[in-house]
Design a protein around this motif. Structure first.
Motif, PDB file in Angstrom:
ATOM      1  N   TYR A 160       0.758  -1.133  -0.016  1.00 32.07           N
ATOM      2  CA  TYR A 160       0.283  -0.236  -0.186  1.00 32.07           C
ATOM      3  C   TYR A 160       0.782   1.502   0.139  1.00 32.07           C
ATOM      4  N   LEU A 161       0.745   2.565  -0.446  1.00 33.91           N
ATOM      5  CA  LEU A 161       1.112   3.051  -1.171  1.00 33.91           C
ATOM      6  C   LEU A 161       0.651   4.840  -0.734  1.00 33.91           C
ATOM      7  N   VAL A 162       0.708   5.194  -0.188  1.00 35.52           N
ATOM      8  CA  VAL A 162      -0.405   6.482   0.665  1.00 35.52           C
ATOM      9  C   VAL A 162       0.800   7.935  -0.266  1.00 35.52           C
ATOM     10  N   LEU A 163      -0.155   8.165  -1.554  1.00 35.56           N
ATOM     11  CA  LEU A 163       0.400   8.872  -1.714  1.00 35.56           C
ATOM     12  C   LEU A 163      -0.665  10.827  -1.727  1.00 35.56           C
TER      13      LEU A 163
ATOM     14  N   PHE B  18      -4.662   8.712  -8.110  1.00 29.29           N
ATOM     15  CA  PHE B  18      -3.441   8.137  -9.218  1.00 29.29           C
ATOM     16  C   PHE B  18      -3.956   8.197 -10.279  1.00 29.29           C
ATOM     17  N   THR B  19      -4.926   7.637 -10.369  1.00 29.84           N
ATOM     18  CA  THR B  19      -6.047   7.876 -11.730  1.00 29.84           C
ATOM     19  C   THR B  19      -8.064   7.989 -11.235  1.00 29.84           C
ATOM     20  N   GLU B  20      -8.087   7.378 -12.569  1.00 31.93           N
ATOM     21  CA  GLU B  20     -10.022   6.912 -12.567  1.00 31.93           C
ATOM     22  C   GLU B  20     -10.000   6.078 -11.889  1.00 31.93           C
TER      23      GLU B  20
ATOM     24  N   LEU C 202       5.246   0.765 -12.307  1.00 33.92           N
ATOM     25  CA  LEU C 202       4.539   1.516 -12.702  1.00 33.92           C
ATOM     26  C   LEU C 202       5.383   1.901 -13.918  1.00 33.92           C
ATOM     27  N   SER C 203       5.867   2.147 -13.582  1.00 37.83           N
ATOM     28  CA  SER C 203       7.133   3.495 -14.815  1.00 37.83           C
ATOM     29  C   SER C 203       7.283   2.277 -16.113  1.00 37.83           C
TER      30      SER C 203
ATOM     31  N   PRO D  84       3.045  10.245  -9.687  1.00 41.92           N
ATOM     32  CA  PRO D  84       2.678  11.287 -10.078  1.00 41.92           C
ATOM     33  C   PRO D  84       3.678  12.344  -9.010  1.00 41.92           C
ATOM     34  N   VAL D  85       3.610  11.684  -8.307  1.00 41.05           N
ATOM     35  CA  VAL D  85       4.888  12.549  -6.405  1.00 41.05           C
ATOM     36  C   VAL D  85       5.111  10.832  -5.922  1.00 41.05           C
ATOM     37  N   ALA D  86       6.137  11.269  -5.082  1.00 39.61           N
ATOM     38  CA  ALA D  86       6.776  10.620  -4.011  1.00 39.61           C
ATOM     39  C   ALA D  86       5.846   9.593  -3.028  1.00 39.61           C
TER      40      ALA D  86
END
Length: 473
Positions: free
Chosen positions: A302-305, A310-312, A374-375, A382-384
């Protein structure tokens, strides 16, 4: 006549569904034993950075039986949301909407993939039925090389750690809903308005996370008189020598050690673990079978951005062999609550084995792995991330390698020799099933319990129906 005492092992949907039904219908006294501190098991929810998240991507499918759907709607009320499905698959450098849409397939498919699939469909009658020896044989005969080699075969290696030729044909029949061109076309047409009754391309999702379903069942089971004990670990099961004697269930909790009696034990824990709990009382072939059936592990990352979204899309699928993760979901998009407004969480699913290097990676390294994947997929962060959290599931789902049927058959036959023991649910039947399937098993088990005892003959009829379950993606 005194009601029987039933001890249920596990407070996931199968255990809680049965507890609620047994008490609502007044069929038994019920005690549920759960080693975790909350209900739901792998179908539960928890909080990350102020947001409710699930153990991966979960949905309640419209295929849920009318009886169970009506009960869930009654339990959750307005909190059960009717949501459009809006995912996508990364396929040969292109993004294809999932569920599949005709226009998307016409306009966005890689031309080589589209032509190859069309060729495979036209030439299918000339390929013959093919062999049922393996997962790969079944899908190659029905779908052809283009779809198999671009999607199912690399996905199989990532999901189950084996090639399609090492997996049983049953894996294809139970896990691949679009296993023929006819089924694939039907799946595509479900998104066309007017083609089928309302429900195609949609799903149901609780406002406060998928675990709200299990929580609601648990609360209602307690209201009807069930005793649910959390943070309780079963240490041993002792079978009765005769039908008239009780089971002995040894357990440990914050209150110390205890032994309780039960007229029936209904187990939803992995059938291999069930065998281990009975120790030396289990025949050697059963112990051998318990260590021979295999489950795939899963790391949920789980990444908290620090961004609203993140996307739609609610989910991304990654069959490509050049990435480790298989799916990415964004819980905020499932419930459409839009809160909190300043951040979101994305959840990456990383199947693995307990011996893989990733199993012992720390959270920072796993977060970096997800960012790199993801890259590679063309959807960089979009952000770290401000933080990374993980959950590890040692037995996420069964592996149907060729020959597994023999080992499961040994365990299944052994369970049938024990008086008043029932093993059911996803883990208990070593099944690839959705939550609505697990609840269907719980309702069926309850129906089979009559004043005269448990109807094994009726249960076997239900078992035959369960074997026709196909996982809804």
């Amino acid at each position: 006549m005194a009601l029987p005492r039933i001890v249920i092992l596990g407070a996931g949907p199968a255990g809680l569904g049965a507890a609620r039904q047994l008490r609502k219908l007044g069929k038994a006294h019920v005690t549920v034993l759960e080693q975790q501190s909350v209900p739901g098991g792998n179908a539960g929810s928890f909080e990350v950075s102020g947001m409710r998240v699930d153990f991966g991507s979960h949905r309640l499918h419209p295929a849920t039986s009318p009886e169970i759907m009506a009960d869930i709607k009654e339990l959750l009320g307005d909190d059960l949301l009717d949501r459009p499905r809006h995912g996508r698959i990364g396929l040969r450098g292109r993004w294809i909407h999932f569920p599949l849409k005709p226009a998307d397939l016409l306009l966005k498919l890689d031309p080589g993939f589209a032509l190859g699939s069309l060729r495979d469909m036209v030439t299918k009658p000339f390929r013959g039925r093919g062999s049922d020896a393996s997962f790969a044989d079944v899908l190659m005969a029905s779908l052809g090389p283009t779809i198999c080699e671009s999607f199912y075969f690399p996905y199989a290696v990532k999901m189950w750690g084996m090639t399609g030729y090492q997996l049983s044909a049953i894996q294809a029949k139970r896990r691949v809903s679009a296993s023929s061109f006819t089924k694939l076309i039907a799946k595509v047409m479900k998104s066309v308005p007017g083609f089928k009754p309302a429900g195609g391309g949609r799903f149901f999702y609780p406002r406060h996370g998928f675990g709200q379903i299990s929580k609601a069942y648990a609360e209602e089971a307690v209201r009807y008189g069930a005793d649910i004990r959390y943070s309780t670990r079963v240490t041993k099961l002792t079978a009765p020598a005769t039908e008239q004697q009780p089971w002995l269930v040894s357990l440990e909790s914050g209150n110390g050690s205890e032994q309780m009696e039960a007229d029936y034990v209904w187990s939803t824990i992995p059938i291999s673990v069930l065998a281990k709990l009975m120790g030396d009382a289990v025949p050697a072939p059963v112990h051998e079978a318990a260590v021979s059936i295999k489950s795939r592990a899963m790391i949920l990352i789980y990444l908290v951005l620090p961004t609203p979204q993140f996307t739609e899309y609610d989910a991304h699928y990654f069959p490509s062999a050049d990435m480790r993760i298989t799916r990415l979901s964004e819980p905020k998009n499932y419930s459409d609550r839009g809160i909190p407004a300043d951040r979101t969480v994305i959840c990456a699913e990383l199947p693995c084995s307990l011996t893989d290097d990733v199993w012992t990676m720390d959270d920072v390294a796993l977060g970096e792995l997800v960012a790199k994947d993801l890259s590679t997929a063309g959807v960089p962060l979009p952000v770290a991330p401000v933080s990374v959290h993980t959950r590890r599931l040692g037995q996420a789902y069964p592996i149907y390698n060729i020959g597994y049927e023999r080992w499961f058959g040994v365990l299944d036959a052994w369970v049938d020799t024990l008086p008043k023991l029932l093993s059911y649910g996803r883990q208990g039947l070593f099944a690839h099933d959705n939550t609505h399937h697990a609840l269907a098993m719980a309702y069926a088990a309850t129906e089979c319990l009559e004043d005269s005892g448990f109807r094994r003959d009726r249960w076997q009829e239900y078992r035959a129906a369960f074997e026709r379950h196909v996982v809804e993606d």
